[in-house]
Structure formats: structure tokens, C-alpha cells
Write a protein that holds these residues in place. Structure first.
Motif, PDB file in Angstrom:
ATOM      1  N   GLU A  59       9.283 -24.076   0.470  1.00 53.06           N
ATOM      2  CA  GLU A  59       8.731 -23.796   1.802  1.00 53.06           C
ATOM      3  C   GLU A  59       7.939 -22.493   1.797  1.00 53.06           C
ATOM      4  O   GLU A  59       7.988 -21.702   2.739  1.00 53.06           O
ATOM      5  N   ALA A  60       7.218 -22.270   0.683  1.00 52.90           N
ATOM      6  CA  ALA A  60       6.459 -21.030   0.556  1.00 52.90           C
ATOM      7  C   ALA A  60       5.438 -20.881   1.684  1.00 52.90           C
ATOM      8  O   ALA A  60       5.168 -19.776   2.151  1.00 52.90           O
ATOM      9  N   ASP A  61       4.892 -22.017   2.142  1.00 53.55           N
ATOM     10  CA  ASP A  61       3.889 -21.954   3.216  1.00 53.55           C
ATOM     11  C   ASP A  61       4.461 -21.311   4.471  1.00 53.55           C
ATOM     12  O   ASP A  61       3.758 -20.618   5.212  1.00 53.55           O
ATOM     13  N   GLU A  62       5.747 -21.579   4.699  1.00 54.49           N
ATOM     14  CA  GLU A  62       6.428 -21.003   5.852  1.00 54.49           C
ATOM     15  C   GLU A  62       6.451 -19.469   5.743  1.00 54.49           C
ATOM     16  O   GLU A  62       6.211 -18.753   6.712  1.00 54.49           O
ATOM     17  N   ILE A  63       6.734 -18.983   4.533  1.00 57.68           N
ATOM     18  CA  ILE A  63       6.764 -17.534   4.298  1.00 57.68           C
ATOM     19  C   ILE A  63       5.377 -16.927   4.494  1.00 57.68           C
ATOM     20  O   ILE A  63       5.226 -15.853   5.072  1.00 57.68           O
ATOM     21  N   LEU A  64       4.355 -17.654   4.022  1.00 56.90           N
ATOM     22  CA  LEU A  64       2.983 -17.109   4.049  1.00 56.90           C
ATOM     23  C   LEU A  64       2.313 -17.227   5.423  1.00 56.90           C
ATOM     24  O   LEU A  64       1.297 -16.574   5.668  1.00 56.90           O
ATOM     25  N   LYS A  65       2.919 -18.040   6.299  1.00 52.96           N
ATOM     26  CA  LYS A  65       2.270 -18.341   7.586  1.00 52.96           C
ATOM     27  C   LYS A  65       1.895 -17.070   8.357  1.00 52.96           C
ATOM     28  O   LYS A  65       2.753 -16.222   8.606  1.00 52.96           O
ATOM     29  N   GLY A  66       0.627 -16.959   8.679  1.00 52.57           N
ATOM     30  CA  GLY A  66       0.160 -15.834   9.488  1.00 52.57           C
ATOM     31  C   GLY A  66      -0.022 -14.532   8.731  1.00 52.57           C
ATOM     32  O   GLY A  66      -0.429 -13.522   9.310  1.00 52.57           O
ATOM     33  N   ALA A  67       0.283 -14.535   7.416  1.00 52.58           N
ATOM     34  CA  ALA A  67       0.189 -13.277   6.657  1.00 52.58           C
ATOM     35  C   ALA A  67      -1.258 -12.850   6.436  1.00 52.58           C
ATOM     36  O   ALA A  67      -1.515 -11.749   5.942  1.00 52.58           O
ATOM     37  N   ASP A  68      -2.208 -13.717   6.795  1.00 53.37           N
ATOM     38  CA  ASP A  68      -3.615 -13.317   6.695  1.00 53.37           C
ATOM     39  C   ASP A  68      -4.031 -12.458   7.881  1.00 53.37           C
ATOM     40  O   ASP A  68      -4.966 -11.667   7.785  1.00 53.37           O
ATOM     41  N   VAL A  69      -3.315 -12.602   8.995  1.00 56.46           N
ATOM     42  CA  VAL A  69      -3.687 -11.823  10.181  1.00 56.46           C
ATOM     43  C   VAL A  69      -2.627 -10.791  10.588  1.00 56.46           C
ATOM     44  O   VAL A  69      -2.904  -9.857  11.340  1.00 56.46           O
ATOM     45  N   SER A  70      -1.375 -10.982  10.114  1.00 57.72           N
ATOM     46  CA  SER A  70      -0.337  -9.984  10.413  1.00 57.72           C
ATOM     47  C   SER A  70       0.381  -9.622   9.117  1.00 57.72           C
ATOM     48  O   SER A  70       0.045 -10.141   8.055  1.00 57.72           O
TER      49      SER A  70
END
Lengths: 289, 289
Positions: free
Chosen positions: B64-75
Motif C-alpha cells: 500500500e505504498a501509494d497510500e503512504i505517498l498520497k499527497g506527498a507532492d503537495v504536502s
């Protein structure tokens, strides 16, 4: 109590919370100043820690250790080391002196180049013996580190090369005249280290001696690891000989057998877009899937 | 930005000042919970950091790496790792996923067992390849780590042995029935590792295979390195097989060639007063002055 406190690798804020609390409460705080440097100087550390730091150069640690230990049986003294306190031999010496004097000691660990180097994507597990590459002089051109790299490569291991630091060196003339005049500090660059390694590779080749290293061996140059402006550059030994990674400190890795995931990570910092593109083809001896 | 933040080895205050500042400002904070542990639990960390931590087990990081990465481009998202973030392969995997998703990442380093082990007095420079010792099962009894130790010893190198951690394991029955019921965590002790090594040494000897390790080989057991109640015990392999170093985590070192200063440091933590007393005589193959 004598506290050995690691400062980590970047700037004043890389000390641990525990380390900072101890620094603030100690009666004297020494800063070891000859095995490594931070990207900030003593003044910046003093300001951030809110403490005066006593600079401890090699002479002081080796010859005036009693001065450092004075009173550490009844009060707290801190000895700050860039990186982790157990990179350099002389700190073992200070530990032993403390113990022999009945002084307790404690270590507050931190990152050092020995483990932080993992950030380039090479697995720490797969490193063999670490070597040091020193500045050559007209009369002293040691090559033995190459034989250690060869041993590591023969086993498929990567080699971390720590590059020379010359601090508080005297010129031969000043030394002979007993003048305490010191040369400006010098820090070996990745480019200098790669050039030296290339020269040895060529010399050995002419003598028919196979070092298992060539101009095309994949190496990694690292500069200011842990700092904001850290640079990692992966490429062939030849490419690294002409790279400029900026200010100190630099280190270099000569790779051994590369795991596919390691190759993927190294591609993130390839010297040129095609540096590691066809690694499978150009350097297949060090790469199998 | 995705921050990989090392927590160091002891308790909540072993995070760096920089790391703590970032933890406090991130929108989500994950705690990696399968390659190592601190001496304090998640609750203590949450209280000290003043932040809720999301436990990230192996399944989550791998699936579920996508879950960890979610939004890390903006926050900002933080991924906390005991020790330093680059001990375990899967974090390279997370870095690559982040880069491919256009997310910047940064590493805040800290001490890990890979460098903190230097506190026992053995020189980090002189360690060869690191090995892992795993719990044997009825059907799986790997011995290959011994061959790596032999290779290191043949070169005079010390070997750091990382000892198995079993977290969130399922029994065969629960696994086959698809029941998400997990066994209590298990951590291999120095004593268990030494016993396993002794068994292999004996087996190999019967087969006439020389491992260059014997019951008298000097080893070092380490428990809870970096914590207040850290224990270091130096002795023969036989002595370590019967030692009790207390709670997790444990690691072990099989020494190679010992430098006199290393011997002096090991004597500070000798298993018995005479463990290393006559090292020069009993184990001369691994010790020269």
C-alpha cells in the motif's frame, strides 16, 4: 561522567535531542576538530548550542587528554565528534584513559559516513573493508588501498573510500624550524581520488597486475552527505575523475556486485543520462539479475 | 516532500533536532515497524513527538505504498525508521516509487546498528560483509552466513551478525486458513545465535570442513545498543552461548584479526575476568601485535 556525543553530518541541528540536552548541562564542552567537519563552523555550533566550545585538535586529544578528563569524575564533560564518536582510533584511547582514571563514560550515537552512505542506494550489508585514500607526496605514494578494493570486489563487495583530510599540517620547513605555522586545511575531492585510482590502475596494468578495477568500473561520488546541498554522482571511474562535486567533505565508493534494486537507485544520480543505461552490457561482470 | 527520518537506537529523544522539527510539521507521520524496535513503544513516541503515528508494517509498505505517498507532492509526509532509513531494501523501493510519482524525498540520517556497533571498541573500518542469522525451523536451517563469516575472517575482518526479528508472523495453520492472527513477536538473542553457530561449527568439523571458527573464537554480544541499559559482552563463542543479555534487540560480532587497542577495549566488557586475559596465547591466529 564523560559524554561522547556524535553531531551527525550536516549542521548544528543534526545533533540528537538527547545530545543537545547533555551539551547544555555539561561543565565543559570539547569539539573534536580533526577527523571530520560539518558544513557549519564552530561559531554556528556555539550559537545554536548556547555553549562555548573548546576546540580539541589531534595534539590536544593525544597529549593533553588529562586536561579533557579533569573533573569528569565529579562533574559532566562532553566531547563532541562530527558523525559518530567511534570512527577514529583516538577516541578508544580517550575511553581507556577515562576508565583507567575511574571516570564513567557514555556514548550518544549519531549518523556517520559509515552508515549514511547507504543513502546512495547501495546496500550497507554488501560493503567490505573500508579504505582510506591519502594525498600523495613526492616521496610517499601508497597503493595498498587498491589491493583492499580488489579483495572486496573479488567477493562482490562494495568499498567505501574515505578521502584524506589535512588539518593543521605544517610545511616541512616550518616543522624543521619548530614554527607553529599551519597550512590551510585540505580535503581530497572525489575527482582527485578517482584520478589517483586511475593512475594506479594504469601502472598495474603495465606491470601485468590485474586489479579487477578499470576505467569503466562503476563508482559513486558523494559530497556533503546529510547536508541540504548533498550531491551523489554515480558513473564510471573515468567520469568521476572529471566531476566537480563542490565543497568538502567528499567520499567515494567503488562498487562490487550490483543488485538490480541498487542499479535502479544509482540511476537516480547517474553522472550522465547514459552512464548506467547499459550497465548490464558494459559491466556485466559486476551485475547479474 | 517525503521525509525518511532515522530515529536512532535508544528512545524517543534519540531523534535529531532537525528530525523532530520535521515530524512536528508533517501532515502524516508513518512509523516503520518491522526491521527494528526502540526500547520504547509507539505510545511513548506519540506522546513525545506530540503527533499521532500510523504504524506501517511490511505488508503496508510493500503493498500500500501509494497510500503512504498520497499527497506527498503537495504536502509533507514523514516515514520514521528506527536506526537509519537505509538499512533495509524496502526503503529503496519506497524511494523509487516516490521518484517515479514525481515526489521529492529527503533523508534525515541517524545512528544505526551498522555504525553504533563501533562502541564496543572494534574498528568499523575492519568489518567485512554484514550477515543475518535467522531462526531455524524444522525444515529450513540455512548455514550460508557461516561461509561469509569465514570469508571475512580469512581476510582478518570482523563480522557483524544481525539477529532475526519475527514480527506479525502467522502460524502455518492460521496462514493456511487465512486467519489474520499473529504470533507474539520474537527476537533472537545472542545466546541463541551463538548456539546455532556452535552447532554449525561442530557439524562442519565432523564433515572435515574448516570454518576458521571454533568454540574459542572471540565474539562480542551486544544488547540494546545506544540505550541506557545497553550491555556489551566480549568472550569466546562458547561463553556467549550461555550468557543472558536481557531484552531485545541483540546483535553479535565474530571478530577477525584484533588490533591491540581493540583488545584493550574488549577487555572493558569481558564476559569473565580471564576471558580475554591471555588472548595473545589462546587465540594467536586472530591476534598479532
Amino acid at each position: 561522567m564523560l559524554y561522547f556525543i556524535g553531531l551527525g553530518l550536516g549542521d548544528a541541528k543534526d545533533i540528537t535531542v538527547k545530545g543537545l540536552e547533555i551539551v547544555k548541562q555539561c561543565s565543559r564542552v570539547y569539539l573534536e576538530a580533526y577527523t571530520s567537519i560539518l558544513t557549519v563552523g564552530k561559531d554556528a555550533l556555539e550559537e545554536y548550542y548556547g555553549r562555548e566550545l573548546i576546540l580539541a585538535d589531534r595534539d590536544m586529544v593525544e597529549q593533553e587528554a588529562d586536561e579533557i578528563l579533569k573533573g569528569a569524575d565529579v562533574s559532566d564533560v562532553a566531547f563532541l565528534v562530527v558523525g559518530d564518536p567511534f570512527g577514529a582510533t583516538t577516541h578508544s584511547d580517550l575511553v581507556l584513559r577515562a576508565v583507567n582514571a575511574g571516570i564513567q563514560y557514555r556514548v550518544i550515537h549519531n549518523a556517520s559516513i559509515m552508515n549514511a552512505v547507504g543513502c546512495c542506494g547501495l546496500q550497507l550489508y554488501n560493503f567490505g573493508e573500508t579504505v582510506s585514500i591519502v594525498f600523495w607526496t613526492d616521496t610517499w605514494r601508497p597503493e595498498s588501498f587498491c589491493d583492499k578494493i580488489k579483495k572486496n570486489r573479488d567477493l562482490g563487495m562494495h568499498t567505501l573510500c574515505l578521502l584524506d583530510i589535512k588539518v593543521k599540517e605544517q610545511s616541512m620547513e616550518n616543522l624543521m624550524r619548530g614554527r607553529k605555522i599551519y597550512e590551510p586545511p585540505r580535503f581530497m575531492t572525489v575527482s582527485q581520488a578517482a584520478e589517483q585510482l586511475l593512475e594506479i590502475v594504469q601502472n598495474r596494468r603495465e606491470r601485468g597486475d590485474d586489479l579487477a578495477i578499470s576505467e569503466e568500473t562503476i563508482c559513486v561520488g558523494l559530497a556533503r552527505v546529510g547536508a541540504e546541498d548533498q550531491v551523489i554522482r554515480a558513473g564510471t571511474l573515468r567520469q568521476l575523475a572529471s566531476c566537480d562535486l563542490g565543497g568538502p567533505l567528499h567520499s567515494m565508493i567503488v562498487t562490487g556486485h550490483l543488485h538490480p534494486l541498487e542499479v535502479d537507485m544509482l540511476r537516480l544520480s547517474a553522472a550522465t543520462p547514459d552512464s548506467l543505461q547499459d550497465l548490464r552490457m558494459t559491466d556485466s561482470s559486476t551485475y547479474t539479475s
